[in-house]
Design an enzyme around this catalytic site. Sequence first.
Site, PDB file in Angstrom:
ATOM      1  N   GLU A 222       0.804  -1.221   0.000  1.00  0.00           N
ATOM      2  CA  GLU A 222       0.000   0.000   0.000  1.00  0.00           C
ATOM      3  C   GLU A 222       0.839   1.275   0.000  1.00  0.00           C
ATOM      4  O   GLU A 222       0.800   2.047   0.977  1.00  0.00           O
ATOM      5  CB  GLU A 222      -0.948   0.014   1.204  1.00  0.00           C
ATOM      6  N   GLU A 403      -5.619  -8.545   1.129  1.00  0.00           N
ATOM      7  CA  GLU A 403      -6.259  -8.032   2.344  1.00  0.00           C
ATOM      8  C   GLU A 403      -7.720  -7.733   2.055  1.00  0.00           C
ATOM      9  O   GLU A 403      -8.059  -7.166   1.011  1.00  0.00           O
ATOM     10  CB  GLU A 403      -5.613  -6.737   2.852  1.00  0.00           C
TER      11      GLU A 403
HETATM   12  C1  FCB Z   1      -4.332  -1.969   5.604  1.00  0.00           C
HETATM   13  C2  FCB Z   1      -2.941  -2.321   6.115  1.00  0.00           C
HETATM   14  C3  FCB Z   1      -2.934  -3.385   7.188  1.00  0.00           C
HETATM   15  C4  FCB Z   1      -4.074  -3.188   8.182  1.00  0.00           C
HETATM   16  C5  FCB Z   1      -5.394  -3.023   7.449  1.00  0.00           C
HETATM   17  C6  FCB Z   1      -6.595  -2.847   8.390  1.00  0.00           C
HETATM   18  O1  FCB Z   1      -4.324  -0.698   5.068  1.00  0.00           O
HETATM   19  O2  FCB Z   1      -2.126  -2.767   5.057  1.00  0.00           O
HETATM   20  O3  FCB Z   1      -1.692  -3.360   7.804  1.00  0.00           O
HETATM   21  O4  FCB Z   1      -3.786  -2.148   9.011  1.00  0.00           O
HETATM   22  O5  FCB Z   1      -5.327  -1.906   6.601  1.00  0.00           O
END
Ligand code: FCB
Length: 496
Positions: A222, A403
Amino acid sequence: MSRLTRRRLLQRAASSPAPTGATGTPLGAAAAMTAGATVASAVAAPEGGSDPAAEPRTALRFPTGFGWGAATSAYQIEGAAKEDGRGESIWDTFSRTPGRTSNGDTGEIAADHYHRWAEDLDLMRDLGLDSYRFSISWPRIQPDGTGQPNQRGLDFYRRLADGLRERGIAPMATLFHWDLPQALQNNGGWESRDTVERFADYADIVFRALGERIPVWLTVNEPKTVVQNGYLRGHHAPGRQDPDAAYLVAHHLQLAHGRAVQAFRATGQPGRIGPALNLHPCYPADDSPAAAAATRLYDGYENRLYLDSVLTGSYPADVLADLGPQSRLARGIVDGDLAVISAPVDLLAVQYYTPIYVTADGGTEQRWPTSVAAWQQIYPDGMFDMLTRVTRDYGPIPLTITENGLPTADILAADGTVEDTGRVEFLRDHLTAVHRALAAGVPLESYHVWSLMDNFEWEVGYDQRFGLVYVDYATQRRILKRSAHWYRQVIRDNGF
Ligand code: FCB
């Protein structure tokens, strides 16, 4: 950069990332035909067969071989901040600074995974995970961000990767999940082009030490969050609020990604590599042409800046024009940089949490209920839109979801259970959208829940719990939440 642009960027940063009921356009037949995976949508099996384990009780079946995983990152779970030669990271400094995190929480102990890794791997095996995404702590490998590697740091990740493989779980390693060595920050951090070269050296060390053990590598987690939270809003390390610096940092993070891909290819290793991007589908808040135009530019900052540079070798013209020719980003681009950034990747890792609704004046609006994280609107269709859009706009590059998850106010009940029904519902709805995207032809190979277990959630510390597994921080006991039991069954059935 004009004062207007500067003001807009800061305003944008101050508003939460931000869903018309517009659900995007399904992929065309051509894209559907390029998909590597086929989807069997089976009909629900009859109740009460003789061997329930043999008959999946599902209505939605995922493609054979679809990978089920969970994700974590080093600073959020490891703890052991001072052990085995680990150096300081910017998150150690930031979280120790009074007022920066809820309750002054830090990752110094976190979920103590550094000591409990074997027990945690057993948990993963019991859940039936196919894949585990973790990150490597740069300051464990190079305490000051340069020079000879710290063998004890490398050994930890070697044990972890071996332990995963022994349990039949594929390791997926992220090189950088925000824990920059503090010594490099002292020299300018990601504002300095030199940090890019330090990252390439670090990546080379890690590939050579661990490459044979790790089939999938992710470069930078990210980059947008570092840019927006670290350099615009300032509520992540290093805590800056400087739009000009922010987009130079974006360029250097993209360059670091590309240099890591080049370093990987130079080692001749057989694994695959790609970036990990959090994508936010952007929708106009109303039907006006102004809202459509504002949404387009917003999408440039949220998505195309990162996607286009890696996958097409150029920065989006509208974003460049908006920043202006005198921006540090524009002035920071050296001939050949875009070729480095767009070095061919093997896959694209995407992370989805929330949509953004953009108003005619370039602000944002909330359309859907949020989770306990104010920035997260719950909108499963955004997952479908995001996946199909990437395939439509950039072609059939293999995708993995690294994620997707929900923080909930989990309570460990006296009977030892954690009834996180909200998380089960969230995962079911998002996986349904994932399944629709597969059926529409998206070449998606795997899905990772954020997160395997509760952990240090950055500026909100331990206030928000994202895990399938509850961590009782006082005892470090791990307890499977209802969602973990549910996910285990999903993995067993390859659907739900
Ligand atoms: C993302 C991050 C991860 C976590 C989630 C909730 O942006 O990559 O580390 O904090 O959010």
